[in-house]
Design a protein around this motif. Structure first.
Motif, PDB file in Angstrom:
ATOM      1  N   ILE A 107      -4.432   2.154  -3.450  1.00 57.50           N
ATOM      2  CA  ILE A 107      -4.541   2.281  -4.907  1.00 57.50           C
ATOM      3  C   ILE A 107      -3.486   3.252  -5.431  1.00 57.50           C
ATOM      4  O   ILE A 107      -2.789   2.974  -6.415  1.00 57.50           O
ATOM      5  N   LEU A 108      -3.357   4.404  -4.760  1.00 56.32           N
ATOM      6  CA  LEU A 108      -2.385   5.402  -5.197  1.00 56.32           C
ATOM      7  C   LEU A 108      -0.958   4.872  -5.100  1.00 56.32           C
ATOM      8  O   LEU A 108      -0.162   5.024  -6.034  1.00 56.32           O
ATOM      9  N   ILE A 109      -0.626   4.256  -3.978  1.00 54.77           N
ATOM     10  CA  ILE A 109       0.738   3.750  -3.806  1.00 54.77           C
ATOM     11  C   ILE A 109       1.034   2.625  -4.787  1.00 54.77           C
ATOM     12  O   ILE A 109       2.135   2.556  -5.361  1.00 54.77           O
ATOM     13  N   GLU A 110       0.066   1.758  -5.016  1.00 52.00           N
ATOM     14  CA  GLU A 110       0.249   0.681  -5.998  1.00 52.00           C
ATOM     15  C   GLU A 110       0.577   1.264  -7.367  1.00 52.00           C
ATOM     16  O   GLU A 110       1.474   0.779  -8.073  1.00 52.00           O
ATOM     17  N   HIS A 111      -0.129   2.309  -7.749  1.00 55.87           N
ATOM     18  CA  HIS A 111       0.114   2.952  -9.048  1.00 55.87           C
ATOM     19  C   HIS A 111       1.500   3.586  -9.110  1.00 55.87           C
ATOM     20  O   HIS A 111       2.251   3.386 -10.070  1.00 55.87           O
ATOM     21  N   LEU A 112       1.868   4.353  -8.074  1.00 57.20           N
ATOM     22  CA  LEU A 112       3.142   5.075  -8.106  1.00 57.20           C
ATOM     23  C   LEU A 112       4.341   4.130  -8.054  1.00 57.20           C
ATOM     24  O   LEU A 112       5.377   4.408  -8.666  1.00 57.20           O
ATOM     25  N   THR A 113       4.226   3.034  -7.329  1.00 53.76           N
ATOM     26  CA  THR A 113       5.365   2.106  -7.229  1.00 53.76           C
ATOM     27  C   THR A 113       5.575   1.319  -8.514  1.00 53.76           C
ATOM     28  O   THR A 113       6.609   0.671  -8.673  1.00 53.76           O
ATOM     29  N   GLN A 114       4.637   1.381  -9.413  1.00 54.51           N
ATOM     30  CA  GLN A 114       4.823   0.743 -10.718  1.00 54.51           C
ATOM     31  C   GLN A 114       5.654   1.609 -11.659  1.00 54.51           C
ATOM     32  O   GLN A 114       6.093   1.138 -12.707  1.00 54.51           O
ATOM     33  N   GLN A 115       5.883   2.871 -11.279  1.00 51.47           N
ATOM     34  CA  GLN A 115       6.658   3.798 -12.098  1.00 51.47           C
ATOM     35  C   GLN A 115       8.124   3.726 -11.678  1.00 51.47           C
ATOM     36  O   GLN A 115       8.608   4.527 -10.882  1.00 51.47           O
ATOM     37  N   LYS A 116       8.820   2.773 -12.213  1.00 49.36           N
ATOM     38  CA  LYS A 116      10.174   2.454 -11.762  1.00 49.36           C
ATOM     39  C   LYS A 116      11.201   3.528 -12.115  1.00 49.36           C
ATOM     40  O   LYS A 116      12.273   3.609 -11.510  1.00 49.36           O
ATOM     41  N   GLU A 117      10.886   4.385 -13.091  1.00 56.72           N
ATOM     42  CA  GLU A 117      11.892   5.347 -13.560  1.00 56.72           C
ATOM     43  C   GLU A 117      12.090   6.511 -12.602  1.00 56.72           C
ATOM     44  O   GLU A 117      13.094   7.227 -12.700  1.00 56.72           O
ATOM     45  N   GLN A 118      11.171   6.728 -11.675  1.00 54.10           N
ATOM     46  CA  GLN A 118      11.262   7.858 -10.749  1.00 54.10           C
ATOM     47  C   GLN A 118      11.224   7.367  -9.309  1.00 54.10           C
ATOM     48  O   GLN A 118      10.308   6.665  -8.908  1.00 54.10           O
ATOM     49  N   ALA A 119      12.261   7.728  -8.536  1.00 54.92           N
ATOM     50  CA  ALA A 119      12.266   7.378  -7.116  1.00 54.92           C
ATOM     51  C   ALA A 119      11.174   8.164  -6.400  1.00 54.92           C
ATOM     52  O   ALA A 119      10.983   9.353  -6.653  1.00 54.92           O
ATOM     53  N   GLN A 120      10.472   7.493  -5.512  1.00 54.03           N
ATOM     54  CA  GLN A 120       9.313   8.083  -4.847  1.00 54.03           C
ATOM     55  C   GLN A 120       9.581   8.256  -3.355  1.00 54.03           C
ATOM     56  O   GLN A 120      10.184   7.399  -2.720  1.00 54.03           O
ATOM     57  N   SER A 121       9.082   9.358  -2.822  1.00 55.41           N
ATOM     58  CA  SER A 121       9.123   9.605  -1.386  1.00 55.41           C
ATOM     59  C   SER A 121       7.680   9.673  -0.888  1.00 55.41           C
ATOM     60  O   SER A 121       6.948  10.611  -1.213  1.00 55.41           O
ATOM     61  N   PHE A 122       7.262   8.670  -0.138  1.00 52.22           N
ATOM     62  CA  PHE A 122       5.890   8.595   0.352  1.00 52.22           C
ATOM     63  C   PHE A 122       5.815   9.162   1.764  1.00 52.22           C
ATOM     64  O   PHE A 122       6.517   8.694   2.666  1.00 52.22           O
ATOM     65  N   ILE A 123       4.964  10.163   1.944  1.00 51.78           N
ATOM     66  CA  ILE A 123       4.794  10.810   3.242  1.00 51.78           C
ATOM     67  C   ILE A 123       3.325  10.680   3.621  1.00 51.78           C
ATOM     68  O   ILE A 123       2.459  11.251   2.955  1.00 51.78           O
ATOM     69  N   ILE A 124       3.040   9.923   4.673  1.00 49.64           N
ATOM     70  CA  ILE A 124       1.670   9.536   4.989  1.00 49.64           C
ATOM     71  C   ILE A 124       1.307   9.984   6.392  1.00 49.64           C
ATOM     72  O   ILE A 124       1.987   9.646   7.360  1.00 49.64           O
ATOM     73  N   GLU A 125       0.209  10.726   6.493  1.00 52.09           N
ATOM     74  CA  GLU A 125      -0.305  11.122   7.797  1.00 52.09           C
ATOM     75  C   GLU A 125      -1.192  10.002   8.354  1.00 52.09           C
ATOM     76  O   GLU A 125      -2.129   9.553   7.690  1.00 52.09           O
ATOM     77  N   GLU A 126      -0.880   9.568   9.537  1.00 46.49           N
ATOM     78  CA  GLU A 126      -1.718   8.656  10.314  1.00 46.49           C
ATOM     79  C   GLU A 126      -2.252   7.478   9.492  1.00 46.49           C
ATOM     80  O   GLU A 126      -3.464   7.346   9.267  1.00 46.49           O
TER      81      GLU A 126
END
Length: 397
Positions: free
Chosen positions: A251-270
């Motif tokens: 849910i969180l990643i789906e929301h953030l990837t819809q924000q095209k104006e800001q490049a995102q760095s996803f760091i995921i534990e396990e």
């Protein structure tokens, strides 16, 4: 991407050099330093780090629960895509009771300007700052010069750190306000994750999760899981642990990837938490597709050899399609095109801490550009070796 992190004498990390790519993976024993490297990347990508406020920088380390890892010999070098700057935390001061005091921790953070003229200017200001502070006013003027100097540095990627504690988010989602009001001592990274998830839930009302044959649905601010096979529904906190772990993350990643104006760095534990191996593979396909579009990138820490094996599949699918463009559609029928990984944009490291025989080392074979067989054996071959020895004993060898 050309980001590089060099760490010396920080917590479990004695001496490590890591090149971050579009997809970066850390695997290794518990306590070896995987999360430490991932958290440092999140800190150095955070635009708050580039504030010349010592307490702000210190808070970033504290909120990541790694502020106790500092020693007098700790040192970092972070080089990003566009160049950066050199500073030393020990030179930065803050005003306490109208007195200039050194700020702890005292580790050095080396960041080198790609632009030689800017680097030399920064060094001159730093020397003046170190040797000529006479008053708070002089310190303030020098801080302003430093801030003016770094104003033109491009904003770093927006880091989102998704901790392993996310498994609890479905059980406390309705208690978030009370947790914050009562200052309950949960890890800051987890609280940050819960805050972002709370925002995401307001935007993402429905999400299909095909690799688990479920659909997430929000009704009247309550989270439900619809089972695609049986057409039945249950509350998220009643679902299997793997579903509780993976649904809020998606849910969180789906929301953030819809924000095209800001490049995102996803760091995921396990990411593999509580998931069957085939579900791990389905999640990894989805993560690569969602988290590496445009300028976004993905960093994961893992204990799962299945994750490594499937990454090799995604790398090899790209290579086969590149070598035989006319057969790319056939490759896509086996491995989703959106999840292919360019080997030039991939890095994998085995992290074993200062006591480990090999410390931090790359698992990628330079010739094949895949995770090497030796690398796979390192994380998954111990039991096979023991089984072979038992076979030898049984055969009388």
């Amino acid at each position: 991407m050309n980001e590089q992190l060099i760490v010396k004498n920080f917590g479990p990390i004695k001496d490590a050099t890591v090149d971050f790519k579009k997809v970066t993976v850390f695997i290794g024993p518990t306590g070896g330093g995987k999360s430490t490297l991932a958290k440092l990347a999140a800190i150095f990508r955070n635009d708050k780090f580039y504030s010349i406020t010592p307490s702000t920088r210190e808070e970033l380390f504290k909120s990541s629960s790694i502020n106790t890892f500092f020693s007098k010999d700790s040192k970092f070098t972070w080089t990003d895509n566009d160049g950066s700057f050199f500073t030393d935390i020990n030179l930065l001061t803050k005003n306490i009771n109208n007195k200039l005091v050194n700020t702890k921790p005292t580790a050095k953070i080396d960041i080198l300007f790609k632009n030689t003229e800017k680097r030399l200017k920064f060094q001159r200001i730093s020397e003046k700052y170190a040797n000529s502070i006479k008053s708070n006013k002089a310190a303030g003027n020098l801080l302003k010069q430093l801030n003016d100097l770094i104003d033109n540095i491009p904003d770093p990627l927006k880091p989102t750190y998704i901790p392993a504690e996310r498994i609890f988010s479905s059980t406390i989602e309705y208690s978030l306000a009370g947790i914050l009001i009562n200052n309950i001592g949960l890890p800051k990274l987890f609280l940050n994750y819960l805050n972002e998830l709370n925002i995401a839930r307001k935007e993402v009302k429905k999400l299909k999760i095909d690799f688990l044959n479920i659909t997430y649905i929000q009704r009247k601010e309550k989270d439900y899981i619809s089972l695609q096979d049986t057409k039945t529904s249950l509350r998220l906190f009643e679902a299997a642990s793997g579903i509780q772990s993976v649904t809020p993350l998606m849910i969180l990643i789906e929301h953030l990837t819809q924000q095209k104006e800001q490049a995102q760095s996803f760091i995921i534990e396990e990411p593999e938490l509580n998931l069957y191996p085939t579900a791990q593979q389905g999640l990894l396909n989805w993560l690569v597709e969602k988290c590496t579009t445009g300028e976004n990138d993905l960093t994961i820490t893992t204990h799962s050899p299945y994750i490594l094996s499937h990454l090799n599949l995604l790398l090899y699918a790209y290579q086969v399609a590149e070598k035989h463009p006319d057969r790319a559609d056939d490759v896509a029928k086996l491995v989703p095109r959106e999840s292919w990984i360019d080997p030039d944009e991939f890095a994998a490291y085995y992290v074993n801490g200062p006591e480990g025989k090999n410390g931090v080392r790359s698992l990628v074979d330079n010739e094949t550009k895949l995770i090497s067989q030796n690398g796979l054996d390192t994380v998954s071959g111990i039991q096979a070796d023991i089984f072979d020895q038992l076979l030898d004993i049984n055969s009388g060898f």
